[in-house]
Design a protein around this motif. Structure first.
Motif, short mmCIF file in Angstrom:
data_model
loop_
_atom_site.label_atom_id
_atom_site.label_comp_id
_atom_site.label_asym_id
_atom_site.label_seq_id
_atom_site.Cartn_x
_atom_site.Cartn_y
_atom_site.Cartn_z
N GLY A 1 -3.33 -0.13 5.22
CA GLY A 1 -2.70 -1.37 4.75
C GLY A 1 -1.22 -1.39 5.12
N ASP A 2 -0.37 -1.53 4.11
CA ASP A 2 1.07 -1.61 4.35
C ASP A 2 1.81 -0.29 4.13
N ILE A 3 1.10 0.80 4.08
CA ILE A 3 1.75 2.09 4.35
C ILE A 3 1.75 2.13 5.87
N ASP A 4 2.66 1.30 6.45
CA ASP A 4 2.44 0.87 7.83
C ASP A 4 3.09 1.74 8.89
N LEU A 5 3.74 2.85 8.44
CA LEU A 5 4.27 3.88 9.36
C LEU A 5 5.34 3.34 10.31
N SER A 6 5.91 2.18 9.99
CA SER A 6 6.90 1.56 10.88
C SER A 6 8.27 2.20 10.69
N SER A 7 9.18 1.94 11.64
CA SER A 7 10.53 2.48 11.51
C SER A 7 11.32 1.77 10.40
N PHE A 8 10.87 0.58 10.00
CA PHE A 8 11.50 -0.13 8.86
C PHE A 8 11.42 0.73 7.60
N GLY A 9 10.30 1.42 7.44
CA GLY A 9 10.12 2.25 6.25
C GLY A 9 9.38 1.52 5.15
N PRO A 10 9.17 2.19 4.03
CA PRO A 10 8.41 1.61 2.93
C PRO A 10 9.09 0.36 2.34
N TYR A 11 8.26 -0.64 2.03
CA TYR A 11 8.75 -1.85 1.38
C TYR A 11 8.34 -1.80 -0.09
N TYR A 12 9.36 -1.85 -0.97
CA TYR A 12 9.08 -1.85 -2.42
C TYR A 12 10.03 -2.82 -3.11
N GLY A 13 10.13 -4.04 -2.51
CA GLY A 13 11.11 -5.00 -2.98
C GLY A 13 10.59 -6.12 -3.86
N ASP A 14 9.35 -6.03 -4.33
CA ASP A 14 8.79 -7.10 -5.16
C ASP A 14 8.71 -6.67 -6.63
N ALA A 15 8.47 -7.68 -7.48
CA ALA A 15 8.32 -7.38 -8.91
C ALA A 15 7.15 -6.42 -9.16
N TRP A 16 6.14 -6.48 -8.31
CA TRP A 16 4.97 -5.63 -8.49
C TRP A 16 5.06 -4.36 -7.64
N SER A 17 6.25 -4.05 -7.14
CA SER A 17 6.46 -2.83 -6.37
C SER A 17 7.05 -1.74 -7.25
N ASP A 18 6.89 -0.48 -6.81
CA ASP A 18 7.51 0.63 -7.54
C ASP A 18 7.81 1.77 -6.58
N LEU A 19 9.08 2.13 -6.52
CA LEU A 19 9.55 3.17 -5.59
C LEU A 19 8.83 4.50 -5.81
N GLU A 20 8.78 4.97 -7.05
CA GLU A 20 8.25 6.31 -7.28
C GLU A 20 6.73 6.35 -7.15
N ASP A 21 6.06 5.24 -7.48
CA ASP A 21 4.62 5.16 -7.19
C ASP A 21 4.40 5.26 -5.68
N PHE A 22 5.26 4.60 -4.92
CA PHE A 22 5.13 4.62 -3.46
C PHE A 22 5.28 6.05 -2.95
N GLU A 23 6.24 6.78 -3.48
CA GLU A 23 6.45 8.16 -3.04
C GLU A 23 5.22 9.02 -3.33
N ARG A 24 4.62 8.82 -4.51
CA ARG A 24 3.40 9.58 -4.84
C ARG A 24 2.25 9.20 -3.91
N SER A 25 2.17 7.90 -3.58
CA SER A 25 1.10 7.44 -2.69
C SER A 25 1.25 8.01 -1.28
N LEU A 26 2.50 8.18 -0.83
CA LEU A 26 2.74 8.76 0.50
C LEU A 26 2.21 10.20 0.53
N GLU A 27 2.45 10.94 -0.55
CA GLU A 27 1.94 12.31 -0.62
C GLU A 27 0.41 12.33 -0.66
N LYS A 28 -0.14 11.36 -1.38
CA LYS A 28 -1.60 11.28 -1.51
C LYS A 28 -2.26 11.06 -0.14
N VAL A 29 -1.76 10.10 0.64
CA VAL A 29 -2.42 9.81 1.92
C VAL A 29 -2.21 10.93 2.93
#
Ligand SMILES: [Zn+2]
Length: 311
Positions: free
Chosen positions: A177-205
């Motif tokens: 999906g949007d763990i899109d591996l781009s040079s832009f990096g992770p997007y976590y700029g919405d109300a339903w986004s969360d930086l630390e959840d994203f970091e855990r998900s990166l480790e998971k995948v």
């Protein structure tokens, strides 16, 4: 559609067909997956490029739509399949119920930006709210398409609350999906986004072995070696933003100073929602740094690194 139907590339991987979008899937375009089992066919994240394919009769009958998360570019082709279930993770499914609910996902802190984006959802992304016929899945859900073809759900929140990776078997394609591996990096700029959840998900995948890794945007499909290399660089962008923020907070700064300086988008990039996204993203970094005692709030809304960090 500026892109002619015959320019769109399909790639077969066993039972899976990658339906590449225009511009290799660069936003607002994207790459969708069609998965054909013995009994059912599923389309994952129908993008804008599914529309000309559908009109040209290039798609087989589709029995279900699976969305990795509820974002405009990932549901842009959902409207083509009004008579089949649309499946979303239970945390994101409420977003598709109405345009108001969809806008709650973003909830930018600028009403003009919200109004313009709401219009773009309809005009550019064909977002079609639906209450009946939306089904929700949870982590570990398995879609059985028949003949041994399965799609397994791995909940990877952070980009949105309900963002999921989908593992297609037996083709061994991990759709990110949007763990899109781009040079832009992770997007976590919405109300339903969360930086630390994203970091855990990166480790998971990182720990999920697969033969192919497919992304919605322009990195496309890569092997494990390339995936691991790109994932490391993608994840490192978070730390780079944070390091630059710490340098910037050597002087007392407001969140408005931070968003004007730009840490997520490049200065000068004409992104209409850059301000709200910068503020939401970097506020999460500031919160973390305050919790860690590395940044302090001097007066209401003004932040600076604590003195031992400056030294
Ligand atoms: Zn997204």
């Amino acid at each position: 559609m500026p892109d002619a139907e015959d320019e769109l590339i399909d790639r077969e991987i066993g039972h899976t067909t990658v339906l590449f979008g225009a511009k290799q899937g660069k936003y607002p375009h994207g790459n969708s997956l069609l998965v054909r089992g013995a009994e059912h066919s599923a389309i994952i994240d129908p993008s804008l490029a599914v529309i000309p394919r559908h009109r040209a009769g290039r798609l087989p009958a589709v029995h279900l739509v699976i969305n990795s998360h509820c974002h405009e570019d990932h549901v842009a082709g959902n409207f083509l399949f009004p008579d089949v279930p649309w499946w979303l993770h239970e945390a994101d499914a409420p977003g598709i119920a109405s345009l108001d609910a969809f806008m709650e996902i973003y909830s930018y802190d600028d009403e003009a930006v919200n109004a313009a984006f709401r219009q773009a959802l309809v005009d550019e992304f064909h977002v079609t709210p639906r209450a009946e016929g939306v089904l929700s899945y949870a982590d570990g859900h398995v879609f059985d398409l028949g003949g041994g073809v399965e799609i397994r759900v791995i909940h990877t929140p952070g980009h949105t609350r309900g963002h999921c990776a989908l593992h297609v078997l037996p083709d061994d394609v991990l759709y990110l999906g949007d763990i899109d591996l781009s040079s832009f990096g992770p997007y976590y700029g919405d109300a339903w986004s969360d930086l630390e959840d994203f970091e855990r998900s990166l480790e998971k995948v990182r720990g999920i072995e697969a033969r192919h890794y497919a992304t919605f945007h322009h990195i496309g499909v890569v092997d494990r070696e390339t995936f691991l290399e790109r994932l490391s660089r993608f994840a490192a962008v978070i730390g780079q933003r944070e390091e630059r923020l710490i340098e910037f907070l050597a002087e007392p700064r407001s969140l408005r100073d931070v968003s004007d300086h730009r840490f997520v988008y490049r200065p000068g990039d004409p992104v209409p929602f850059a301000g709200p996204v910068e503020r939401r993203s970097m506020a999460m970094h500031i919160d973390r740094l305050v919790r860690q005692g590395r940044v302090q709030e001097l007066t209401a809304g003004r932040f600076q690194v604590t003195s031992d960090v400056v030294d």
